[in-house]
Design a protein around this motif. Sequence first.
Motif, mmCIF file in Angstrom:
data_model
loop_
_atom_site.group_PDB
_atom_site.id
_atom_site.type_symbol
_atom_site.label_atom_id
_atom_site.label_comp_id
_atom_site.label_asym_id
_atom_site.label_seq_id
_atom_site.Cartn_x
_atom_site.Cartn_y
_atom_site.Cartn_z
ATOM 1 N N ILE A 1 64.494 69.943 -23.227
ATOM 2 C CA ILE A 1 63.204 70.505 -23.636
ATOM 3 C C ILE A 1 62.077 69.731 -22.970
ATOM 4 O O ILE A 1 62.006 68.505 -23.067
ATOM 5 C CB ILE A 1 63.019 70.461 -25.165
ATOM 6 C CG1 ILE A 1 64.235 71.032 -25.886
ATOM 7 C CG2 ILE A 1 61.745 71.208 -25.560
ATOM 8 C CD1 ILE A 1 64.569 72.471 -25.537
ATOM 9 N N VAL B 1 64.315 74.426 -21.223
ATOM 10 C CA VAL B 1 63.297 75.274 -21.846
ATOM 11 C C VAL B 1 61.998 74.490 -21.831
ATOM 12 O O VAL B 1 61.926 73.373 -22.359
ATOM 13 C CB VAL B 1 63.692 75.685 -23.280
ATOM 14 C CG1 VAL B 1 62.520 76.380 -23.972
ATOM 15 C CG2 VAL B 1 64.907 76.610 -23.253
ATOM 16 N N VAL C 1 63.599 78.231 -18.384
ATOM 17 C CA VAL C 1 62.861 79.282 -19.079
ATOM 18 C C VAL C 1 61.539 78.686 -19.552
ATOM 19 O O VAL C 1 61.532 77.703 -20.298
ATOM 20 C CB VAL C 1 63.645 79.837 -20.285
ATOM 21 C CG1 VAL C 1 62.794 80.871 -21.031
ATOM 22 C CG2 VAL C 1 64.955 80.466 -19.835
ATOM 23 N N VAL D 1 58.170 78.970 -21.701
ATOM 24 C CA VAL D 1 57.688 79.643 -22.901
ATOM 25 C C VAL D 1 56.189 79.411 -23.056
ATOM 26 O O VAL D 1 55.742 78.255 -23.126
ATOM 27 C CB VAL D 1 58.429 79.135 -24.159
ATOM 28 C CG1 VAL D 1 57.826 79.745 -25.425
ATOM 29 C CG2 VAL D 1 59.916 79.446 -24.068
ATOM 30 N N ALA E 1 62.820 73.825 -30.837
ATOM 31 C CA ALA E 1 63.641 74.077 -29.655
ATOM 32 C C ALA E 1 64.644 72.952 -29.446
ATOM 33 O O ALA E 1 65.823 73.189 -29.142
ATOM 34 C CB ALA E 1 62.754 74.242 -28.426
ATOM 35 N N ILE F 1 70.407 78.663 -23.610
ATOM 36 C CA ILE F 1 69.036 78.502 -23.127
ATOM 37 C C ILE F 1 68.136 79.616 -23.647
ATOM 38 O O ILE F 1 66.990 79.373 -24.054
ATOM 39 C CB ILE F 1 69.006 78.414 -21.579
ATOM 40 C CG1 ILE F 1 67.599 78.045 -21.087
ATOM 41 C CG2 ILE F 1 69.495 79.709 -20.935
ATOM 42 C CD1 ILE F 1 67.546 77.720 -19.606
ATOM 43 N N ASP F 2 68.659 80.856 -23.683
ATOM 44 C CA ASP F 2 67.847 81.966 -24.186
ATOM 45 C C ASP F 2 67.622 81.845 -25.685
ATOM 46 O O ASP F 2 66.543 82.186 -26.190
ATOM 47 C CB ASP F 2 68.509 83.308 -23.851
ATOM 48 C CG ASP F 2 68.452 83.631 -22.363
ATOM 49 O OD1 ASP F 2 67.538 83.122 -21.687
ATOM 50 O OD2 ASP F 2 69.316 84.385 -21.887
ATOM 51 N N ALA G 1 64.936 79.176 -26.251
ATOM 52 C CA ALA G 1 63.609 79.716 -25.939
ATOM 53 C C ALA G 1 63.121 80.643 -27.044
ATOM 54 O O ALA G 1 61.937 80.614 -27.426
ATOM 55 C CB ALA G 1 63.644 80.460 -24.606
#
Length: 281
Positions: free
Chosen positions: A7, A86, A113, A115, A131, A141-142, A145
């Motif tokens: 993160i 993320v 990813v 955000v 997160a 990972i999705d 996020a």
Amino acid sequence: MGAAVAIVTDSTAYLPVELADRHGLTVVPLQVSVGGSVSEEGVDITAAETARALSQWHPVTTSRPSPLRFAHAYETAAQSGAAGVVSVHLSAAMSGTVEAALLAAKDAAVPVVVVDSGTIGMGLGFAALSAAAAARRGASIDEVAAVARSRAERSRSLFYVDTLEHLRRGGRLGAAATLLGSALMVKPLLMIADGRIEPLEKVRTLSRALSRMEDLAVEFAGERDVDVAVQHLAAQTRADALAARLRERIPNLEELHVGQVGPVIGAHAGPGMVGVVVAPR
């Protein structure tokens, strides 16, 4: 062994250093220029220094991190064994930070990813912490996020400023510009909505503004399990008093953080600013 998903966030989350370290967060600093001297938020300029400059009406400006800064953070995460990143950041409507992160993400060695939290301060901070917790649980990972987006969307950020002048100078007033005509006669209560600063209410006195903000925070929290942050710039007494009242009035308060915002929010909100973030779990 670290989480498979790392993160990354930015300095405008204003997470206490020990909290960010404990959760393994990488914090990328935004830049602040005071009188033409450029510094990195949280690295080589303090909130107190910024408050002094603003009190004397010295020019204070802010800028996003460079894509290279993010590229380094993503590369470090990959070298540490992360399979993905993320990257959770302050509202794209307020800053080009998300754009810089997206540019760096294109060439990262692992999937990234980015955000857009649509908020700032601990509204962003709580999203990054959620997160990190999801990543530790082994979420994809999705999924990580999605957790960050959900926490940010469910949070509410309210704040009071002594004057709208700093926001006006920084070009961050947005719809709150409607308050300017009566700014000398009111104490503006503002909120973050759809990634932007919006007017909430106009009240006549400081005490009424803080009392109203307290009532709104309690009402929003309701009976839910919530985390709360009270953040300020050069207004410790106000912040401590507000935090004490919220602790008494919110029945299912989990974590309560009280802290000073850094130079980036400070540059736009000015000394005397007090804000409340209520983040349902």
